[in-house]
Every structure is written in C-alpha cells, then in structure tokens.
Design an enzyme around this catalytic site. Structure first.
Site, PDB file in Angstrom:
ATOM      1  N   CYS A  85       0.670  -0.992   0.037  1.00  0.00           N
ATOM      2  CA  CYS A  85      -0.167  -0.021   0.106  1.00  0.00           C
ATOM      3  C   CYS A  85       0.999   1.051   0.086  1.00  0.00           C
ATOM      4  CB  CYS A  85      -0.739   0.178   1.275  1.00  0.00           C
ATOM      5  SG  CYS A  85      -2.025  -1.106   1.402  1.00  0.00           S
TER       6      CYS A  85
ATOM      7  N   GLY B 117      -0.244   0.252  -4.948  1.00  0.00           N
ATOM      8  CA  GLY B 117      -1.762  -0.293  -4.686  1.00  0.00           C
ATOM      9  C   GLY B 117      -2.772   0.180  -5.661  1.00  0.00           C
TER      10      GLY B 117
ATOM     11  N   ASN C 256       0.345   0.858   5.773  1.00  0.00           N
ATOM     12  CA  ASN C 256       1.188   0.048   4.921  1.00  0.00           C
ATOM     13  C   ASN C 256       1.769  -0.946   5.668  1.00  0.00           C
ATOM     14  OD1 ASN C 256       2.835  -0.951   2.941  1.00  0.00           O
ATOM     15  ND2 ASN C 256       4.343   0.717   3.109  1.00  0.00           N
ATOM     16  N   GLY C 257       1.631  -2.306   5.185  1.00  0.00           N
ATOM     17  CA  GLY C 257       2.047  -3.245   5.764  1.00  0.00           C
ATOM     18  C   GLY C 257       1.286  -4.510   6.269  1.00  0.00           C
TER      19      GLY C 257
ATOM     20  N   TYR D 194      12.000  -4.319  -6.505  1.00  0.00           N
ATOM     21  CA  TYR D 194      10.765  -4.263  -7.407  1.00  0.00           C
ATOM     22  C   TYR D 194       9.846  -3.532  -7.031  1.00  0.00           C
ATOM     23  CZ  TYR D 194       6.434  -6.046  -9.386  1.00  0.00           C
ATOM     24  OH  TYR D 194       5.213  -6.033  -9.979  1.00  0.00           O
TER      25      TYR D 194
END
Length: 483
Positions: A16, A42, A117-118, A257
């Site tokens: 995210c 996201g 995020n996570g 990535y």
C-alpha cells in the site's frame, strides 16, 4: 469479465502507499498528487481524509487515484490544511468499500484517521481479544485493531494511546494518522516498511516514497527512523522513540521491485541499486548472447546493468502496451492464451535469429516467465537465456506483500535446472545472496545479523508470525482429531 489481467496474476503484488501533509491550504490536492505518484503501491482503492478546522472530510472509493479524485466536486469537499491518504492493495481484508482507508473513528479525544502500509502479524489474535471485550469492528482490515486498542487504552493523550497500541501489535508497518490538530507518522521497530519525511515551504509531508515528494516539489528531509514516531503540529515537528533500538531489517524487495525507480530508499537510489544488481548478475552468470532484453517494465534497470557489465547490446525486444487495464473479453479457453499479448508483444525484427538474455526482477509461479520465453521463441530467437535480479523466491511474505502460498512458488518446488525446464529457457540463473547484498553496498549477507528482511528468499522471518503459528497449530490439532 476477468478481474485480473492474466499477466499480473504471476507478480508479487505491491503493498500500500500512504501520504500525509500538514499546514497547507491545498492539503487534499497535494495528497491526491502524492497518491498518484504512489499508484504503483496499490491499485484497488484509494481514499483521503482532511480536516478544515471544524470537521473531518472524507472520500474513499474502489479504483485508481485519477478516476476517484479527478472530479472537482470531490476535491471541493475535501477542504482543510491537513490531510492523509492511502492507496490500497489488500493483503488483509476483502476488497470492499468498508475496508478502504484511511479509516476514521470518533474516539474520546475526538476524530482520528489512520492509514497503514504493511501487515500486523498478530492482528487476528488481538481482534479476538478485543471482540471478547466488546469492541465492534466495522471492517475486516488488520489496521482497525490499532483504533480499538487506542480507544480502550488506559492513557490520556492521543500519543500515549497510540504508543500503548503500538506496544501490543507485532508486524511490519508504516502508519500515518491525523487528529484535529496534528498528523503523526510511525514506523515499525525493525523499519521493514518505508516512510519518508519531506517539507514544502512550511508544510511537512510524510510519504511511502520520495517520488511522492517530487511530484509536489517538496524537499526530502530524511527517512523516518525504525521505531520512530513523528508528531507534526503548529509547533513544528517532534520525534519520539518508544521502542528500544535494534538491528534494522528493511525490506530488500523494495529495492528489487516495489519502490519506483526514481525513488531514494534508505539513502539509496532504487534505479542505481537495480542496475548494480544487473551488473552482479552479469559477473556471476555471463552467457554469450547477441542482446539483453528486459521484461518490461520492472526488468529494465537490471537489464541495463547487465548489458553494460557484459558489453552486450541492450534492446527493447519486448514492447509493453501501457493502455491495457482489465481484460475486456470473456476468458474462454480458445483465447485465454492470448492474454499475455494484450500487454506485451515481441519485437520480431530484433529477436529473429538472435541469442537473447531476458532479464526480469523475480519468478513467482513461473507461468508468466514461461509465456514470455515462449513468445520470444515464437518471434524467432535462436536461444533464450533468463536472468533474474533476485534470489529464488521460496517463501511467502507475511509483512504486507501479497505472495502465493509456498506450494505455489516455483522455486519452492524445483531446483534451478527444474525451473529452467518448466519455463522452457536454455539457461536460468538468479543473482546470489552476496551479489544482491553487494549491490546494496554491503560486503555480503551477514548470517548472524542480516542487514535486510529477505524472508521471501531465506525463510528467516525477523518478526513473530503469531497468527500464522495459530493457524498451523489449529491445522495440526484438526489433523490429529481426524486420525
């Protein structure tokens, strides 16, 4: 209709993206721009919550940033000098509107918005305990656990309540939060997930990556530290360190990535890091070839590094169609195999009769790699050698990246020779652990104290997998009962 492009189903999906700004009359507009820069993290849903001095204003929807916030009437409602935003790819919780962040709640001290995020590795355990005590959950996300922990905290101030919650959760996370008079940024004690601090004039900004600062012309100040809590209000910025210091384990896949190539991550240019990984690949697994071809788009920097080091021409042997979203025709068996060509097409004029080195960032299930190799062969390539700018992905991630189960990961089922046979290439090689670490500026992987989180390669999980362990225990008990 197909809900996912057939080519995208074999990728490690982004986690995210979060963004926050304080002290700017166009806070929501800047947040929308920041989220646009973080769209790669996201694409399922996006949301913004702002505060205008009197009330909180929110808009959330499924879809991409440009579609959700392009309408003037939407942005006109998001007034205020402070805002936080979120781009979602669901690793926990269903893809429904009630799970779209930022989450918002009216707590004892007032309104509170939170974006994450996570992944919290003990969220299910905490949720069961909170529900038993009477908490009523409105979503199925792990993020909401934090709000309930704050609501029931034996503390007075917002920050005290938040720290009380943080000391109960486990996992990899970056949070941005907002009250009526401050925004807050938090990073997990091991610093697995990224969070940066920037400034635009007198306005402070928090974001997942520096590219979200660049888009609004903000200056990068620094990374938020592992385990740090930053509080921004009318008095400026203050930093709290509620956790004891420990060895940082930043996610290595951000470099490989996930992060955008133009971002600076933990002091390192993502683009340069990927080129260096490509150079290490060329040193470790050189093969005589006529050209180096990236698998677009994520394989481009590593392919450039490989080509430069090997002194082999770099060519765009595969062309990507950037205007393809969801597949627009029914996926019948007769046309399903054509799905790959909707997004990528072989550059036949350059590939015919050539010995080709294909460079990609990773292999997940292997289905995409097999399609790419086959496409290049059909275009007339004489040889197809595949080089991967990461070690073999043998283990799932439980820290906010949506990966398949171990049984679905090709590298967990086959050795390199077996993978090459399944993919159909003439040779296959991955960058070594030491080569990957050298590209990050380290002499190699320190087995005693690894410098990064590389659990998807090694199975070395630096944060307890509480919920996963509970699931395994349940499975074992059920298996014993069945016997």
């Amino acid at each position: 209709m197909m809900t996912t492009h057939p080519f995208d189903d074999d990728r490690l999906h982004e986690e995210c993206g979060v963004y926050a700004i304080y002290g700017n009359a166009d806070a929501a507009k800047h947040t929308a721009l920041g989220l646009h820069a973080l769209q790669h993290r996201g694409q399922e849903a996006s949301g913004i919550v702002s505060f205008d001095g009197e009330q909180f204003n929110a808009h959330r929807d499924n879809g991409q940033v440009g579609d959700i916030f392009a309408k003037p009437r939407v942005m006109d409602r998001l007034k205020g000098h402070a805002a936080i935003g979120h781009n979602r790819y669901s690793t926990e919780g269903d893809t429904v509107l009630r799970n779209v962040q930022p989450l918002f709640a009216d707590l004892e001290f007032g309104g509170f918005a939170l974006a994450h995020n996570g992944n919290l590795t003990n969220a299910r355990k905490l949720r069961r305990e909170l529900v038993h005590r009477g908490s009523l959950f409105q979503s199925t996300t792990d993020t909401e656990v934090v709000i309930h922990l704050m609501a029931t905290a034996p503390a007075n101030t917002v920050i005290e309540r938040l720290i009380h919650a943080l000391r109960q959760i486990e996992g990899a996370y970056s949070f941005v939060a907002m009250t009526s008079d401050q925004i807050i940024g938090v990073r997990d004690p091991l610093g697995v997930r990224p969070l940066v601090l920037g400034k635009l004039g007198d306005s402070y900004i928090l974001a997942s990556e520096t590219c979200a600062l660049d888009i609004v012309g903000a200056d990068f100040i620094r990374d938020v530290g592992a385990g740090e809590v930053v509080v921004i209000d009318d008095n400026g910025l203050r930093s709290l360190r509620p956790f004891p210091p420990c060895q940082q384990r930043f996610c290595i896949f951000e470099h490989i990535y996930f992060a955008r190539p133009d971002s600076i991550v933990e002091g390192t240019s993502v683009y340069e890091a990927r080129k260096r990984i490509g150079a290490e690949l060329a040193r470790e697994s050189h093969v005589d070839a006529d050209m180096v071809v990236p698998v677009p788009d994520s394989g481009v920097p590593a392919a450039l590094g490989y080509a430069n080091q090997a002194n082999i021409p770099f060519e765009l042997g595969i062309i990507r169609n950037h205007y393809v979203g969801r597949t627009f025709i029914e996926p019948s068996d007769s046309i399903r195999h054509l799905g790959v060509k909707l997004k990528h097409n072989a550059n036949r004029a350059y590939l015919r009769g050539k010995r080709v080195v294909l460079v990609d960032d990773s292999i997940v299930r292997g289905t995409t790699s097999a399609k790419i190799v086959n496409m290049v062969r059909q275009a007339g390539a004489a040889e197809v050698h595949m080089r991967i700018a990461a070690p073999p992905t043998r283990h799932p991630c439980f820290y906010g990246i949506d990966t398949p189960s171990e049984a679905e990961l090709l590298a967990s089922q086959y050795d390199v020779a077996g993978m090459a046979e399944r993919i159909g290439c003439d040779s296959l090689a991955f960058v070594s652990f030491d080569g990957m670490y050298r590209a990050m500026g380290e002499p190699g992987r320190n087995a005693a104290e690894p410098q990064f989180c590389d659990a998807c390669f090694t199975g070395d999980y630096p944060i307890r997998l509480v919920d996963q362990e509970d699931r395994e225990n349940c499975r074992q008990q059920l298996s014993l009962l069945a016997e």
